[in-house]
Design a protein around this motif. Sequence first.
Motif, mmCIF file in Angstrom:
data_model
loop_
_atom_site.group_PDB
_atom_site.id
_atom_site.type_symbol
_atom_site.label_atom_id
_atom_site.label_comp_id
_atom_site.label_asym_id
_atom_site.label_seq_id
_atom_site.Cartn_x
_atom_site.Cartn_y
_atom_site.Cartn_z
ATOM 1 N N LEU A 96 25.826 26.460 2.596
ATOM 2 C CA LEU A 96 27.175 26.203 2.395
ATOM 3 C C LEU A 96 27.086 24.698 3.280
ATOM 4 N N HIS A 97 26.478 23.685 2.723
ATOM 5 C CA HIS A 97 26.527 22.474 3.101
ATOM 6 C C HIS A 97 26.847 21.225 2.367
ATOM 7 N N ALA A 98 27.661 20.269 2.709
ATOM 8 C CA ALA A 98 27.696 18.876 2.037
ATOM 9 C C ALA A 98 28.421 19.480 0.589
ATOM 10 N N ARG A 99 27.375 19.163 -0.618
ATOM 11 C CA ARG A 99 27.717 19.110 -1.683
ATOM 12 C C ARG A 99 28.497 20.714 -2.045
ATOM 13 N N PRO A 100 27.884 21.904 -1.742
ATOM 14 C CA PRO A 100 28.213 23.040 -2.025
ATOM 15 C C PRO A 100 29.445 23.435 -1.333
ATOM 16 N N ALA A 101 29.481 22.843 -0.094
ATOM 17 C CA ALA A 101 30.761 23.084 0.812
ATOM 18 C C ALA A 101 31.887 22.386 -0.119
ATOM 19 N N SER A 102 31.731 21.250 -0.473
ATOM 20 C CA SER A 102 32.765 20.534 -1.249
ATOM 21 C C SER A 102 33.291 21.176 -2.437
ATOM 22 N N ILE A 103 32.266 21.925 -3.127
ATOM 23 C CA ILE A 103 32.603 22.893 -4.385
ATOM 24 C C ILE A 103 33.465 23.886 -4.094
ATOM 25 N N ASP A 126 29.894 38.368 10.986
ATOM 26 C CA ASP A 126 31.195 38.774 11.709
ATOM 27 C C ASP A 126 31.663 37.814 12.766
ATOM 28 N N GLY A 127 31.382 36.546 12.538
ATOM 29 C CA GLY A 127 31.886 35.652 13.388
ATOM 30 C C GLY A 127 33.471 35.326 13.054
ATOM 31 N N ARG A 128 34.030 34.174 13.473
ATOM 32 C CA ARG A 128 35.343 33.916 13.656
ATOM 33 C C ARG A 128 35.641 33.292 12.308
ATOM 34 N N PRO A 129 36.978 33.759 11.598
ATOM 35 C CA PRO A 129 37.102 33.196 10.229
ATOM 36 C C PRO A 129 37.600 31.811 10.585
ATOM 37 N N VAL A 130 37.373 31.035 9.433
ATOM 38 C CA VAL A 130 38.072 29.386 9.379
ATOM 39 C C VAL A 130 38.814 29.208 8.144
ATOM 40 N N ASN A 131 39.521 28.331 7.823
ATOM 41 C CA ASN A 131 40.311 28.179 6.882
ATOM 42 C C ASN A 131 39.244 27.765 5.633
ATOM 43 N N MET A 183 37.285 21.353 4.784
ATOM 44 C CA MET A 183 35.736 20.857 4.767
ATOM 45 C C MET A 183 35.283 20.786 5.919
ATOM 46 N N LEU A 184 35.925 20.468 6.973
ATOM 47 C CA LEU A 184 35.358 20.378 8.238
ATOM 48 C C LEU A 184 35.152 21.837 8.650
ATOM 49 N N ALA A 185 36.174 22.653 8.418
ATOM 50 C CA ALA A 185 35.892 24.056 9.206
ATOM 51 C C ALA A 185 34.979 24.688 8.289
ATOM 52 N N VAL A 186 34.659 24.529 7.113
ATOM 53 C CA VAL A 186 33.798 25.164 6.436
ATOM 54 C C VAL A 186 32.313 24.663 6.908
ATOM 55 N N LEU A 187 32.150 23.343 6.899
ATOM 56 C CA LEU A 187 31.173 22.862 7.402
ATOM 57 C C LEU A 187 30.607 23.359 8.815
ATOM 58 N N SER A 188 31.243 23.309 9.716
ATOM 59 C CA SER A 188 31.218 24.004 10.974
ATOM 60 C C SER A 188 30.653 25.550 11.096
ATOM 61 N N LEU A 189 30.824 26.003 9.953
ATOM 62 C CA LEU A 189 30.205 27.297 10.061
ATOM 63 C C LEU A 189 28.654 27.283 10.127
ATOM 64 N N GLY A 190 28.111 26.249 9.580
ATOM 65 C CA GLY A 190 26.659 26.431 9.416
ATOM 66 C C GLY A 190 25.947 27.353 8.661
ATOM 67 N N ALA A 191 26.614 27.646 7.545
ATOM 68 C CA ALA A 191 25.948 28.967 6.877
ATOM 69 C C ALA A 191 24.906 28.709 5.877
ATOM 70 N N GLU A 192 23.856 29.145 6.206
ATOM 71 C CA GLU A 192 22.639 28.853 5.267
ATOM 72 C C GLU A 192 22.371 29.876 4.015
ATOM 73 N N SER A 193 21.386 29.328 3.352
ATOM 74 C CA SER A 193 21.221 30.207 2.299
ATOM 75 C C SER A 193 20.673 31.560 2.473
ATOM 76 N N GLY A 194 20.854 32.523 1.957
ATOM 77 C CA GLY A 194 20.611 33.823 2.211
ATOM 78 C C GLY A 194 21.329 34.340 3.226
ATOM 79 N N GLU A 195 22.419 33.676 3.901
ATOM 80 C CA GLU A 195 23.093 34.281 4.984
ATOM 81 C C GLU A 195 24.399 34.732 4.185
ATOM 82 N N GLU A 196 24.760 36.042 4.882
ATOM 83 C CA GLU A 196 26.006 36.554 4.567
ATOM 84 C C GLU A 196 27.315 35.953 5.210
ATOM 85 N N ILE A 197 28.448 35.668 4.283
ATOM 86 C CA ILE A 197 29.567 35.154 4.721
ATOM 87 C C ILE A 197 30.800 36.078 4.159
ATOM 88 N N VAL A 198 31.865 36.357 4.824
ATOM 89 C CA VAL A 198 32.954 37.050 4.624
ATOM 90 C C VAL A 198 34.059 36.138 3.869
#
Length: 93
Positions: free
Chosen positions: A14-21, A39-44, A48-63
């Motif tokens: 969930l970086h750059a282009r995918p994050a913007s989508i 199970d980390g802290r939720p962001v808006n 864009m900045l909040a989503v990028l700050s997550l640093g979510a990688e491919s194959g990782e679970e997000i909520v």
Amino acid sequence: MVERRVTVGWPEGLHARPASIFVRAATAAGVPVTVARGDGRPVNAASMLAVLSLGAESGEEIVLASPDESAEAVLDRLARLVAEGLEELPETV
């Protein structure tokens, strides 16, 4: 609170282009949506900045979550977008 747990399907995570989508789709959803890494802290999800700050990688679970009980379909569509690594929000699930 409505939520969906989903595995990131974009190869680059969930970086750059995918994050913007994802952010554009979350913004267009019309309901407040948050995203968290595991199970980390939720962001808006509409920030864009909040989503990028997550640093979510491919194959990782997000909520994905929303306090709006009518957000079931929105979260289903956003979850599909993320899981399948789509280029745009699907019209329906």
